[in-house]
Design an enzyme around this catalytic site. Structure first.
Site, short mmCIF file in Angstrom:
data_model
loop_
_atom_site.label_atom_id
_atom_site.label_comp_id
_atom_site.label_asym_id
_atom_site.label_seq_id
_atom_site.Cartn_x
_atom_site.Cartn_y
_atom_site.Cartn_z
N LYS A 82 0.67 -1.09 0.02
CA LYS A 82 -0.04 -0.05 -0.17
C LYS A 82 1.01 1.36 -0.01
O LYS A 82 0.21 2.24 -0.48
CB LYS A 82 -1.05 0.13 1.21
CG LYS A 82 -1.94 -1.29 1.03
CD LYS A 82 -3.02 -1.39 2.14
CE LYS A 82 -3.59 -2.71 1.95
NZ LYS A 82 -2.93 -3.94 2.22
N ASP A 107 7.98 1.47 16.72
CA ASP A 107 6.98 0.80 17.20
C ASP A 107 5.77 1.78 17.23
O ASP A 107 6.21 3.00 17.75
CB ASP A 107 6.91 0.41 18.62
CG ASP A 107 5.46 -0.37 18.82
OD1 ASP A 107 4.58 0.23 18.56
OD2 ASP A 107 5.61 -1.26 20.06
N CYS A 113 -7.48 -7.66 6.68
CA CYS A 113 -7.78 -8.87 5.75
C CYS A 113 -8.53 -9.92 6.79
O CYS A 113 -8.33 -11.14 6.58
CB CYS A 113 -6.85 -9.20 5.06
SG CYS A 113 -5.48 -10.13 6.08
C1 LIG Z 1 -1.24 -6.38 7.49
S1 LIG Z 1 0.80 -5.91 7.77
C2 LIG Z 1 0.74 -4.37 6.68
C3 LIG Z 1 0.79 -4.94 5.24
C4 LIG Z 1 1.06 -3.41 4.37
N1 LIG Z 1 0.25 -2.34 4.66
C5 LIG Z 1 0.94 -3.71 3.08
O1 LIG Z 1 -0.07 -3.73 2.39
O2 LIG Z 1 1.82 -4.29 2.42
C6 LIG Z 1 0.84 -5.22 9.40
C7 LIG Z 1 2.04 -4.95 9.64
O3 LIG Z 1 1.94 -4.33 10.99
C8 LIG Z 1 3.31 -4.46 11.47
N2 LIG Z 1 3.13 -3.95 12.97
C9 LIG Z 1 2.56 -4.58 14.07
N3 LIG Z 1 2.50 -4.08 14.87
C10 LIG Z 1 2.93 -2.69 14.84
C11 LIG Z 1 3.42 -1.74 15.63
N4 LIG Z 1 3.01 -1.65 17.01
N5 LIG Z 1 4.10 -0.65 15.10
C12 LIG Z 1 4.47 -0.59 13.68
N6 LIG Z 1 4.20 -1.77 12.88
C13 LIG Z 1 3.63 -2.87 13.53
C14 LIG Z 1 3.56 -5.73 11.25
O4 LIG Z 1 4.96 -6.11 11.71
C15 LIG Z 1 3.06 -6.19 9.88
O5 LIG Z 1 4.07 -5.85 9.11
#
Ligand SMILES: C[S@@+](CC[C@H](N)C(=O)[O-])C[C@H]1O[C@@H](n2cnc3c(N)ncnc32)[C@H](O)[C@@H]1O
Length: 308
Positions: free
Chosen positions: A120, A165, A234
């Site tokens: 995205k 984070d 998703c």
């Molecule tokens: C559904 S995936 C995102 C997919 C991405 N938007 C795409 O379309 O390619 C969610 C992501 O959130 C990250 N994530 C989880 N907790 C997080 C946090 N507290 N801060 C930043 N990233 C985080 C995960 O490691 C993962 O890579």
């Protein structure tokens, strides 16, 4: 042929949620999905790439956006030179809808809140024609590496990738738009990976829901007043979707806005679930069922930050 694995608890939950459509829903969840691509229009005009690929006998069907095409009968699009050179990305079509709905503008400063691997991020950067700024945040080290690789491969000059984070972010009111494509129970991935539901449980869903609520409230804080955010997952579990959106609007300075994208069949958000009632504007949230567009399952909602 490999069989799709559905945990019993999942079957029970979705039999109740889908009602008379349950069998059709499970049937689509067990089918392979058509492949689709998003063209990197910062490197090549979509119509030109489509012409070049058709010359190689690829069958391309135009989708709901000029950058989006469905492929028919192309076995390994990821092995092509065009893919390796970053002229297009392989992205499932339902997952393209949230960024289109956010509609970032050239002048905007946009947060891509949980960004890896960057599908995205590419969409946002191209929708903004390479102008403005996208801050792409990712917490996980390995996934951040992939995000950084993709930002470089696609030549995204208006993107800054940050490993952090998101919950540690402390600056408020700085973004015009935010995309929170939240970490979720990944139910929708079952059409890509027959074993995707192996670790699925209602406990996982509830755990993700708590994290999603924290992330969504943090994202709202980072938005400017009147700024807009799209929340997506998703998953079709109401705990990860309507319940999260409800918690954001209950915060008091957020409202749901219409979020449909033309050319894609969708259902409204639920107004109640398991005895819990949601705000009447929840019908503006969007559920994407696999059987409607032969796609992945998805949920998204567009939220505007109002005055406190
Ligand atoms: C559904 S995936 C995102 C997919 C991405 N938007 C795409 O379309 O390619 C969610 C992501 O959130 C990250 N994530 C989880 N907790 C997080 C946090 N507290 N801060 C930043 N990233 C985080 C995960 O490691 C993962 O890579």
């Amino acid at each position: 042929m490999q069989q799709t694995f559905f945990p019993q608890e999942f079957r029970k939950k979705y039999a109740a949620l889908m009602g008379s459509e349950a069998e059709t829903f499970f049937d689509f969840c067990a089918r392979k999905m058509p492949k689709s691509i998003w063209v990197n229009s910062l490197q090549i005009r979509p119509a030109i790439l489509a012409k070049d690929l058709r010359k190689k006998s690829w069958q391309l069907k135009e989708l709901f956006h000029e950058n989006a095409f469905e492929l028919e009968g192309v076995e390994k699009p990821g092995s092509s030179e065009e893919f390796k050179n970053g002229l297009f990305n392989l992205q499932e079509k339902a997952s393209m809808i949230p960024a289109i709905c956010l509609a970032p503008q050239r002048k905007d400063v946009v947060l891509d809140a949980t960004a890896a691997p960057g599908n995205k991020t590419l969409q946002l950067a191209t929708l903004m024609n390479g102008a403005g700024r996208v801050v792409a945040v990712e917490k996980n080290v390995e996934r951040f590496r992939v995000l950084r690789f993709n930002v470089k491969k696609f030549g995204l000059k208006n993107v800054v990738a940050k490993r952090m984070d998101l919950l540690d972010a402390h600056r408020k009111g700085i973004f015009d738009k935010v995309l929170l494509d939240a970490p979720c129970s990944s139910e929708g991935l079952v059409r890509k990976d027959f074993d995707a539901l192996k670790n699925w449980s209602n406990e996982l869903v509830l755990w993700k829901s708590e994290l999603q609520k924290k992330l969504a409230l943090k994202c709202l804080e980072t938005l400017k007043q009147n700024g807009e955010m799209v929340y997506s997952t998703c998953s079709l579990s109401p705990e990860e979707n309507e319940e999260v959106v409800q918690s954001v609007i209950e915060g008091g300075n957020a409202e749901l806005v219409e979020a449909k994208v033309r050319g894609f069949e969708t259902r409204p958000g639920l107004l109640q679930y398991n005895g819990k009632k949601f705000d009447s504007t929840m019908r503006r949230a969007v559920r994407i069922y696999p059987q409607d567009n032969d796609s992945q399952a998805f949920f998204y909602a567009k939220i505007r930050k109002t005055a406190t």
